[in-house]
Design a protein around this motif. Structure first.
Motif, PDB file in Angstrom:
ATOM      1  N   UNK A 118      -0.069   2.018  -7.384  1.00  0.00           N
ATOM      2  CA  UNK A 118       0.597   3.308  -7.185  1.00  0.00           C
ATOM      3  C   UNK A 118       1.578   3.122  -6.033  1.00  0.00           C
ATOM      4  N   UNK A 119       2.788   3.641  -6.189  1.00  0.00           N
ATOM      5  CA  UNK A 119       3.771   3.428  -5.122  1.00  0.00           C
ATOM      6  C   UNK A 119       3.814   4.634  -4.192  1.00  0.00           C
ATOM      7  N   UNK A 120       4.536   4.488  -3.112  1.00  0.00           N
ATOM      8  CA  UNK A 120       4.480   5.506  -2.070  1.00  0.00           C
ATOM      9  C   UNK A 120       5.797   6.286  -1.940  1.00  0.00           C
ATOM     10  N   UNK A 121       6.495   6.459  -3.061  1.00  0.00           N
ATOM     11  CA  UNK A 121       7.706   7.283  -3.032  1.00  0.00           C
ATOM     12  C   UNK A 121       7.349   8.684  -2.540  1.00  0.00           C
ATOM     13  N   UNK A 122       8.068   9.183  -1.583  1.00  0.00           N
ATOM     14  CA  UNK A 122       7.793  10.516  -1.009  1.00  0.00           C
ATOM     15  C   UNK A 122       8.432  11.603  -1.861  1.00  0.00           C
ATOM     16  N   UNK A 123       7.776  12.745  -1.964  1.00  0.00           N
ATOM     17  CA  UNK A 123       8.415  13.909  -2.569  1.00  0.00           C
ATOM     18  C   UNK A 123       9.418  14.456  -1.545  1.00  0.00           C
TER      19      UNK A 123
END
Lengths: 431, 431
Positions: B334-339
């Protein structure tokens, strides 16, 4: 997972490129890297950079290469491709193919061998390019008794019909442009005469209804006889003409037919334009559903090929083959619903009859239709004269057995005031 | 495969009935019969005949019943349902649920436990009812980097907007009818304020982008402020107003937002009317695709529940659990792209500004927009007077940071000739 790509044309190079570009994400989904260790093709393709991947012109070598776990068949055709796939299966390899002709015509034999060998033969890319409609039918709608499906499953044909409608152009004219744009082959027969669509429909119907693949029993009619005025009259009645593949479950059998069709313009599928594909599927629990997207093209088709590879990788990771049967039903449960002859199909009709503008012609025609139990829903007699005193009489009928319509039209065409063959196009409203 | 259904409301009874009616076909697909051995619910439901199936009001008993292999959670809510699911997982049972609120808000915790216990938690029915869009994202499009998705994922809201457009009716008026028809709850907040859609969008985005479930970070705006004149003006500009859930991948993050949206009427999704759902998904290989069907209803939702059961049965037949990770990506990937905050979203806008009909107002407004780097695409000042000398000024802008628009509107609303708040609706063209 180590794979070989056989065939490096449009789809082959697209598959290689998608796996190279999205390899990291694909591995995160599949749980393992998918590695192309061999590419076999008659010639290189400048659209992809193979790097250190081993290239060979010996297609059959990969099918016996002990390192190769999955053979991706993207050669096309039904001779060498079939031989390659059977050999790969014999050698215990899984197979992914985009070859609709091969699956529609020889799928039964291929799946039987694959089942015996315990390997997967996946073919999502064979129908509607990147749209995962095989998966939808085989898995997503597995709860349903499928009532019917109807699809725009040939992008070339849909491009031609869309241009004819949008710009009032003639079939031949648009076909030439489609050939120039690369949407249509130099020999367009497969696309415009509905053979390609019939291959895809055969596959969809088998997965939907659990029947054996029966390409030869599909009724196939192309779009080359559609005139610009038919497109325009259909529009005046509130319809679009689409080249549809239709499969319907009856009590005693299955309809399997590809032909131009008038569809109410309010239906979502009537609004699918250009080279795009869409398949409507009606299930008894879910009701009508629709799946839409690009039906061809290098990477759209590659999207489906790679999805099949991910399915296989996810299964291999657990030490098994893909648990979904090839046609969605376990082979011992395929049913024996017969494909009904097109004469037994019940459909509404659009008719265009060219007549001498004499009093009484309309009455004669109406009388003949009535004698064959055909009810007229609406009728328009065009005032504008064409061809020296000839006028077109346009009508929509209610639903009737095709057999009755054939008999009625034979009588109508024999009337002295009727000129030439009657144009008839089936009408479906999907309600 | 022996299962228990917990909750016998609309979806619970639909699931029971579909399994009973289509049991033979489902077994032919799944490779084994799916047998409901327990139904647990506070009360019986006259919509289904349980026959000899054991009924109990003790919901938690089934979660520890050694005979039960799969618990189907159809209670709704996030308290008892969560407790039930966690207990079932602890006891080594697979779980199928239609509970979008629970998955969106507590999915992370649930999936983690399920992974540790080696069981499947399936939730196709949580989004878009019977439309297999979770499966499409997680499997069918696994080759793609998903660029964006946009969905009509709340049938009640779409019914209301469709009626407002077709009949020029007001929001409150249609809402009352929707409540009478059973399309809307007595408390319609979840549906019309976008909370239900935000739950579903949260799930779609996680599966599409491989990001953790982050319901609290979704921006949510409802449709209760949409006026009939907005629907009409949008139409004059060639747009439809749809309540969309939109998720877009950016270089540095992810947009996650539910709000009314002007969509060009030529887009297929603009033509999805009534209670129907549709989700567009754009992948880098496949391009734009669309999935359409009934988003709610007893048997449409049951269709998805049973599809999940068939997936589990097909895996069990091979002695494994379903090999597809809950969010489509293996948990360690799972990646950590921010909303991103909604202020950072770039969007075009529809603005309706009520002004005193004085010379120079238009120039003032245009000047302020220009000072905030906002370009006007088109503008209409309506002649018809309303409210004693007030006229509406309607405009479409080019794409701009929401932050800039907020600043500009604050200045515009402070002008002496501008009355009340400016109505603003985002515009998306998906091209």
């Amino acid at each position: 997972m180590k794979i070989a790509i056989c065939g490096l044309g449009t789809v082959g190079s697209g598959t290689f490129n998608v796996l190279a570009r999205n390899g990291f994400d694909i591995a995160a989904r599949a749980g393992m890297a998918i590695e192309v260790i061999r590419v076999a093709s008659r010639r290189m393709n400048p659209a992809c950079e193979l790097g250190s991947t081993q290239f060979t012109t010996d297609i059959f070598a990969v099918a016996s290469d002990p390192e190769v776990e999955v053979v991706v068949e993207l050669l096309g055709g039904t001779t060498i491709a079939k031989e390659l796939i059977l050999k790969a299966i014999e050698n215990g390899k899984h197979v992914v193919t985009a070859n609709k002709a091969l699956i529609a015509e020889h799928g039964g034999e291929i799946f039987e061998l694959a089942a015996r060998k315990g390997v997967t033969v996946a073919f999502e890319a064979a129908v509607a390019g990147g749209v995962p409609v095989i998966k939808a039918l085989r898995e997503g709608l597995a709860a349903n008794r499928i009532n019917w499906l109807a699809g725009i499953i040939n992008g070339t044909g849909n491009f031609i019909l869309t241009e004819m409608r949008d710009k009032g152009r003639a079939f031949e004219d648009v076909l030439k442009e489609a050939q120039a744009l690369g949407y249509a082959e130099a020999d367009p027969t497969f696309d415009v005469e509905g053979i390609d669509a019939a291959h895809k429909l055969t596959i969809l119907a088998s997965v939907a209804f659990g029947i054996p693949l029966q390409f030869k029993r599909a009724y196939t009619e192309g779009i080359s006889a559609i005139a610009p005025e038919d497109v325009q009259y259909a529009e005046e009645f509130g319809y679009r003409i689409k080249h549809l593949g239709i499969a319907r479950r009856l009590e005693h059998g299955v309809e399997l037919r590809v032909h131009p069709t008038l569809v109410p313009e309010t239906q979502l599928i009537a609004k699918v334009d250009g080279v795009m594909n869409a398949v409507m599927v009606d299930g008894d629990a879910v009701g009508p559903t629709l799946y839409y997207g690009a039906g061809a093209g290098a990477e759209a088709t590659a999207s489906a090929v790679v999805a099949d590879l991910v399915d296989i990788a996810r299964a291999l990771r657990q030490g098994v083959a893909v648990g979904v049967p090839s046609l969605g039903h376990n082979p011992e449960h395929l049913n024996d619903l017969e494909v009904v002859p097109v004469e037994d199909v019940v459909s509404a009709y659009y008719l265009r009859i060219l007549v001498q503008d004499h009093p009484g012609v309309l009455a004669n025609v109406a009388q003949i239709l009535s004698e064959h139990s055909i009810n007229i829903e609406s009728i328009v007699q065009k005032e504008s004269e064409q061809h020296d005193g000839l006028i077109p009489m346009i009508m929509l009928t209610h639903r009737v057995h095709e057999k009755n319509m054939n008999h009625a039209l034979a009588v109508i065409e024999a009337l002295p005031d009727v000129v030439g063959k009657v144009t008839r196009i089936r009408v479906e409203s999907f309600s």
